[in-house]
Design an enzyme around this catalytic site. Structure first.
Site, short mmCIF file in Angstrom:
data_model
loop_
_atom_site.label_atom_id
_atom_site.label_comp_id
_atom_site.label_asym_id
_atom_site.label_seq_id
_atom_site.Cartn_x
_atom_site.Cartn_y
_atom_site.Cartn_z
N HIS A 190 1.02 -1.20 -0.28
CA HIS A 190 0.15 0.15 -0.34
C HIS A 190 0.48 0.84 -0.22
O HIS A 190 1.62 1.46 0.63
CB HIS A 190 -0.70 -0.13 1.24
CG HIS A 190 -1.68 1.46 1.49
ND1 HIS A 190 -3.05 1.14 1.48
CD2 HIS A 190 -1.34 2.59 1.03
CE1 HIS A 190 -4.08 2.12 0.96
NE2 HIS A 190 -2.81 2.90 1.51
N HIS A 227 1.71 5.31 -1.69
CA HIS A 227 1.26 6.77 -2.67
C HIS A 227 2.46 7.06 -3.54
O HIS A 227 3.75 7.77 -2.21
CB HIS A 227 0.40 7.48 -1.74
CG HIS A 227 -0.95 6.76 -1.00
ND1 HIS A 227 -2.26 7.13 -1.73
CD2 HIS A 227 -1.43 6.18 0.51
CE1 HIS A 227 -3.00 6.72 -0.78
NE2 HIS A 227 -2.15 6.05 -0.23
N LYS A 265 -8.88 -0.43 -6.18
CA LYS A 265 -8.92 0.16 -4.84
C LYS A 265 -10.00 0.93 -4.85
O LYS A 265 -10.94 1.58 -5.33
CB LYS A 265 -8.21 1.30 -5.02
CG LYS A 265 -7.78 2.09 -3.49
CD LYS A 265 -7.23 0.61 -1.94
CE LYS A 265 -7.85 2.27 -1.12
NZ LYS A 265 -6.83 3.05 -0.92
N HIS A 312 -10.61 1.64 1.37
CA HIS A 312 -10.61 2.09 2.29
C HIS A 312 -11.70 1.90 3.34
O HIS A 312 -12.62 2.24 3.05
CB HIS A 312 -10.12 3.54 1.85
CG HIS A 312 -10.11 4.72 2.90
ND1 HIS A 312 -8.64 4.99 2.86
CD2 HIS A 312 -10.91 4.96 3.75
CE1 HIS A 312 -8.95 5.88 4.24
NE2 HIS A 312 -10.47 5.84 4.55
N HIS A 366 -4.86 -0.41 5.76
CA HIS A 366 -4.66 -0.01 7.17
C HIS A 366 -5.35 0.15 8.27
O HIS A 366 -6.35 0.81 7.82
CB HIS A 366 -4.00 1.14 6.21
CG HIS A 366 -5.38 2.26 5.89
ND1 HIS A 366 -6.66 1.91 5.33
CD2 HIS A 366 -4.56 3.04 4.48
CE1 HIS A 366 -7.54 2.93 4.61
NE2 HIS A 366 -5.90 3.21 4.36
N ASP A 400 1.36 2.30 3.69
CA ASP A 400 0.62 3.81 3.33
C ASP A 400 1.39 5.21 3.32
O ASP A 400 1.11 6.35 3.61
CB ASP A 400 -0.75 3.89 4.49
CG ASP A 400 -1.69 5.08 4.41
OD1 ASP A 400 -1.75 5.50 2.52
OD2 ASP A 400 -2.18 5.45 4.64
C1 NCD Z 1 -3.85 9.07 2.09
C2 NCD Z 1 -3.03 10.19 0.54
O1 NCD Z 1 -3.28 10.94 0.82
O2 NCD Z 1 -3.40 9.70 -0.32
N1 NCD Z 1 -3.56 8.98 2.92
C3 NCD Z 1 -3.92 9.32 4.58
O3 NCD Z 1 -4.02 9.66 5.32
N2 NCD Z 1 -3.38 7.67 4.12
C4 NCD Z 1 -5.11 8.62 1.32
C5 NCD Z 1 -4.92 7.27 1.83
O4 NCD Z 1 -5.05 6.02 2.43
O5 NCD Z 1 -6.32 7.06 3.12
ZN ZN Z 2 -2.98 5.04 1.20
#
Ligand code: NCD
Ligand code: ZN
Length: 387
Positions: A52, A54, A139, A177, A215, A289
């Site tokens: 996971h 970003h 997702k 999510h 998460h 995450d």
């Molecule tokens: C994530 C993001 O900033 O893309 N933020 C977070 O707090 N985890 C999005 C997500 O996974 O919820």
């Molecule tokens: Zn995330």
């Protein structure tokens, strides 16, 4: 390579030098320092994957991708870019290309792409995704739940059942999510209510669909995942939800760099998650995450959710397992359970974790601004290194 950072001086490297050396691009403030107080100890692990992550796009992608690529062999890359989001296989394939271009020259990091599910996603898109060989999951963001989720799903049972049936057919996992967005539901209860009102009915209706609850933050999520059929429902777990409880949000004042979604919960929930991941269960695996936001988007009147942990995650997971005397279970969590669940081969490359203190940089500076890492300026015990 033991430490990808200067240990005695702060040096500014240009972008190409950084890429070649696998340094984070930009100047490092507060270099990592090596000190030694406890006996040195080493762990050799199969190289982990991050299930996971970003990575963003544009400058932010260039800035952060080498941090993940320096530790992880593969990563499930989340599709919630600032619009346009990744809703089609064609967009996922193009995004994959831009990630590969941003990687350091000698990197073997493999991005595993995901599609962003909307009310409009068609079953044909799932077939295309499966055939592409580039897309590994879809997702589900409930509309409005988190960063760039405004185009997410408004009514999963009303709008998405044909797509979900196709996913079960194609063995394409649904990554969830897991929070309701109803403003009347207390923010600390949103995961629990989501399990009761969406996830439980979903797995009953489509028992063949593979689901990853992303998460997880509560004892309710642990119990739910453990109650499902192994191999069909699993969960990723972040370092922040293993190490911090909600007190961290208010420690000496409001702490925007500890704010993520789902928000940190009470200590009893943290303890339940630690027990679950260190039990050796195959249902739980590593998903950082890691979610970078430029500093001014965190430290402002309406700060973004997301913790940037790519570079510290492995040290932190090792700390959690060591604290409960379960280092012998660490490798399954970091390197086996995720690939086994996804039906992908385990990695053959290895990585070392050396127990030697190092200090997390205070920030990473780039032309567009700074990114503040989790545990900025603090000393950690375990340092990842390639063999
Ligand atoms: C994530 C993001 O900033 O893309 N933020 C977070 O707090 N985890 C999005 C997500 O996974 O919820
Ligand atoms: Zn995330």
């Amino acid at each position: 390579m033991s430490c990808p950072f200067p240990t005695t001086e702060v040096k500014a490297y240009n972008k190409d030098e950084c890429k070649a050396l696998q340094f984070p691009v930009g100047k490092i403030e507060g270099p990592m320092q090596l000190r030694s107080k406890r006996p040195k100890m080493e762990l050799t692990l199969t190289q982990p994957d991050d299930w996971h992550l970003h990575l963003r796009d544009g400058d932010l992608l260039d800035a952060v991708v080498s941090h993940s690529a320096s530790h992880f062999r593969r990563a499930i890359v989340m599709p919630n870019l600032k619009p346009p989001i990744i809703t089609t296989t064609a967009a996922a394939v193009a995004y994959r290309e831009s990630i590969l271009k941003a990687l350091p020259a000698n990197s073997n990091f493999t991005p595993l792409m995901t599609l962003y599910l909307t009310d409009m996603t068609s079953p044909i898109e799932i077939k295309l995704a499966r055939r592409s060989g580039a897309v590994f999951a879809v997702k589900l963001y409930p509309a409005g739940a988190t960063t760039n989720s405004q185009d997410g799903v408004t009514d999963i049972f009303g709008k998405c059942l044909p797509v979900l049936e196709e996913m079960a057919e194609e063995n394409m996992p649904l990554l969830v999510h897991g929070e309701v967005t109803n403003p009347d539901v207390d923010v600390f209860d949103r995961e629990k209510v989501f399990i009761e009102t969406v996830l439980q009915p979903l797995v009953q209706r489509l028992p063949q669909l593979k689901v990853v609850m992303e998460h997880i933050t509560t004892i309710d999520a642990v119990r739910f995942v453990e109650s499902c059929k192994e191999g069909f429902v699993a969960a990723t777990v972040t370092p922040q939800h293993l190490l911090l409880n909600r007190n961290a949000l208010f420690q000496g004042g409001l702490q925007p760099h500890s704010y993520c979604l789902p928000v940190l919960k009470r200590e009893i929930h943290r303890q339940a998650i630690v027990s679950a991941v260190t039990s050796g269960s195959k249902r739980f695996f590593l998903g950082t995450d890691s979610a970078p936001h430029e500093r001014r988007k965190k430290e402002c009147p309406c700060g973004c959710a997301g913790i940037y942990n790519a570079l510290v995650a492995l040290s932190l997971y090792a700390k959690v397992f060591e604290e409960v005397d379960a280092l012998n279970k660490l490798e399954a969590f970091t390197s086996f359970n995720g690939s086994d669940f996804y039906g992908l081969p385990r990695n053959t490359s290895k990585i070392k974790l050396i127990r030697t203190p190092w200090t997390v940089p205070e920030s990473f500076s780039f032309s567009f601004g700074d990114i503040i890492p989790m545990f900025a300026g603090e000393t950690l015990e375990w340092q990842p290194s390639f063999i």
